[in-house]
Write a protein that holds these residues in place. Structure first.
Motif, PDB file in Angstrom:
ATOM      1  N   UNK A 202       0.829  -1.201   0.000  1.00 60.52           N
ATOM      2  CA  UNK A 202       0.000   0.000   0.000  1.00 60.52           C
ATOM      3  C   UNK A 202       0.866   1.254   0.000  1.00 60.52           C
ATOM      4  N   UNK A 203       1.941   1.252   0.797  1.00 59.93           N
ATOM      5  CA  UNK A 203       2.834   2.408   0.854  1.00 59.93           C
ATOM      6  C   UNK A 203       3.476   2.656  -0.511  1.00 59.93           C
ATOM      7  N   UNK A 204       3.867   1.575  -1.207  1.00 61.90           N
ATOM      8  CA  UNK A 204       4.462   1.723  -2.534  1.00 61.90           C
ATOM      9  C   UNK A 204       3.468   2.307  -3.527  1.00 61.90           C
ATOM     10  N   UNK A 205       2.204   1.850  -3.426  1.00 60.99           N
ATOM     11  CA  UNK A 205       1.156   2.383  -4.305  1.00 60.99           C
ATOM     12  C   UNK A 205       0.913   3.855  -4.045  1.00 60.99           C
ATOM     13  N   UNK A 206       0.820   4.243  -2.763  1.00 59.24           N
ATOM     14  CA  UNK A 206       0.585   5.645  -2.412  1.00 59.24           C
ATOM     15  C   UNK A 206       1.783   6.517  -2.783  1.00 59.24           C
ATOM     16  N   UNK A 207       2.993   5.951  -2.677  1.00 59.58           N
ATOM     17  CA  UNK A 207       4.188   6.695  -3.070  1.00 59.58           C
ATOM     18  C   UNK A 207       4.152   7.014  -4.558  1.00 59.58           C
ATOM     19  N   UNK A 208       3.794   6.037  -5.356  1.00 54.26           N
ATOM     20  CA  UNK A 208       3.714   6.262  -6.803  1.00 54.26           C
ATOM     21  C   UNK A 208       2.670   7.323  -7.128  1.00 54.26           C
ATOM     22  N   UNK A 209       1.528   7.258  -6.437  1.00 54.37           N
ATOM     23  CA  UNK A 209       0.477   8.239  -6.696  1.00 54.37           C
ATOM     24  C   UNK A 209       0.913   9.635  -6.261  1.00 54.37           C
ATOM     25  N   UNK A 210       1.575   9.739  -5.102  1.00 55.57           N
ATOM     26  CA  UNK A 210       2.023  11.046  -4.625  1.00 55.57           C
ATOM     27  C   UNK A 210       3.085  11.636  -5.541  1.00 55.57           C
ATOM     28  N   UNK A 211       3.999  10.803  -6.030  1.00 56.44           N
ATOM     29  CA  UNK A 211       5.032  11.300  -6.946  1.00 56.44           C
ATOM     30  C   UNK A 211       4.408  11.778  -8.251  1.00 56.44           C
ATOM     31  N   UNK A 212       3.362  11.086  -8.675  1.00 54.65           N
ATOM     32  CA  UNK A 212       2.648  11.528  -9.877  1.00 54.65           C
ATOM     33  C   UNK A 212       2.000  12.887  -9.650  1.00 54.65           C
ATOM     34  N   UNK A 213       1.348  13.057  -8.487  1.00 56.16           N
ATOM     35  CA  UNK A 213       0.697  14.332  -8.187  1.00 56.16           C
ATOM     36  C   UNK A 213       1.718  15.453  -7.995  1.00 56.16           C
ATOM     37  N   UNK A 214       2.844  15.131  -7.370  1.00 59.22           N
ATOM     38  CA  UNK A 214       3.853  16.157  -7.094  1.00 59.22           C
ATOM     39  C   UNK A 214       4.549  16.623  -8.358  1.00 59.22           C
TER      40      UNK A 214
END
Length: 298
Positions: A202-214
């Protein structure tokens, strides 16, 4: 962008003011210091008001507010307001709505351990009714300067995307590093491998999403914090003095409303840095960009 500060002439008020100044510097925001003049009713301490009581109270509130404005750092723009309301919480919520504020800042209750949270009646009411994020200053918060890092607790329940997007926006606005934290409470044996694996994924998934948003506007990392309890997991994390933690409202909350859920309550009991609770379906963005002179209004 404007932040409402629930100010009281005591330690809680000073904690809230200190945190608000740090947030304002970091986010290029202006502060609106709000003191509540309680509406008289048969349930107030003095009813009916004694002769001259109201005049004395109003004069004292003006003095306290002027002193608070004088304590605001020179590089932070601030205005003062005295509002009549049935309660502090309702007055602050109304002020935030009228001023188009993006945040309400209050202090923790004064009977908590040093730099730990005990949520008082005003903060508790805000955490169940506010339509904008609420920032809670730990007792004894005295930091000056700016923020150094944003931490965001990421879950997998409804509303988790709202706090993630708000965290990315907050970090990116000033180029602060963003740390995502997935919290795991292990079973009594401490060997709940499935829970840790799920948290890692889950942390890896959220990291990918946050990097996309950032989109490169701020550095983003992720970590899994584990312990026999949520409180133990928080204790195992390292925090900067200039850090804040964002957490989402409970899934029980209505859209655009706050409701402090059980996980957030557990985090709050152990957290050594300020917490910001984000309502469900909240979308961050510019709020109230009008420049105003420092003033005291009624």
């Amino acid at each position: 962008m404007r932040y409402v500060v629930g100010y009281t002439a005591n330690e809680q008020g000073r904690d809230a003011l200190n945190l608000a100044a740090v947030l304002a510097r970091s986010q290029a925001a202006e502060l609106d210091l709000v003191m509540i003049d309680p509406v008289h009713s048969p349930y107030t301490a003095v009813y009916p008001p004694e002769s001259g009581y109201q005049d004395l109270l109003e004069e004292q509130l003006k003095i306290w507010l002027s002193d608070a404005l004088a304590a605001v750092p020179d590089d932070v723009r601030a205005a003062g307001h005295i509002r009549n309301a049935d309660s502090d919480a309702s007055g602050l919520i109304a002020a935030a709505d009228e001023l188009n504020a993006a945040l309400i800042v209050v202090g923790a209750a004064s009977n908590g351990l040093f730099k730990r949270f005990t949520v008082g009646s005003v903060a508790n009411a805000l955490l169940h009714a506010a339509q904008v994020p609420v920032a809670l200053a730990p007792r004894g918060y005295s930091r000056s300067g700016t923020l150094t890092r944003i931490t965001c607790a990421v879950g997998n329940r409804r509303g988790a995307n709202d706090v993630l997007e708000t965290a990315v926006d907050t970090a990116a606005r000033s180029g602060l590093p963003l740390r995502l934290v997935s919290l795991v409470a292990l079973d009594a044996s401490g060997r709940d491998g499935n829970a840790v694996l799920e948290a890692d994924l889950h942390a890896a998934d959220r990291l990918a999403r946050a990097q996309e948003l950032a989109a490169g506007r701020c550095p983003v990392t992720a970590v899994v914090a584990q312990g026999r309890t949520i409180e133990n997991a928080i204790d195992d994390l390292e925090f900067d003095d200039g850090e804040i933690m964002l957490i989402g409202s409970s899934r029980l909350a209505e859209n655009n409303r706050l409701f402090l859920g059980p996980t957030a309550s557990k985090v709050l009991r152990s957290l050594p840095v300020p917490m910001v609770v984000v309502p469900r379906s909240f979308r961050s963005g510019p709020a109230g960009g009008t420049s105003r002179p420092t003033e005291v209004t009624e």
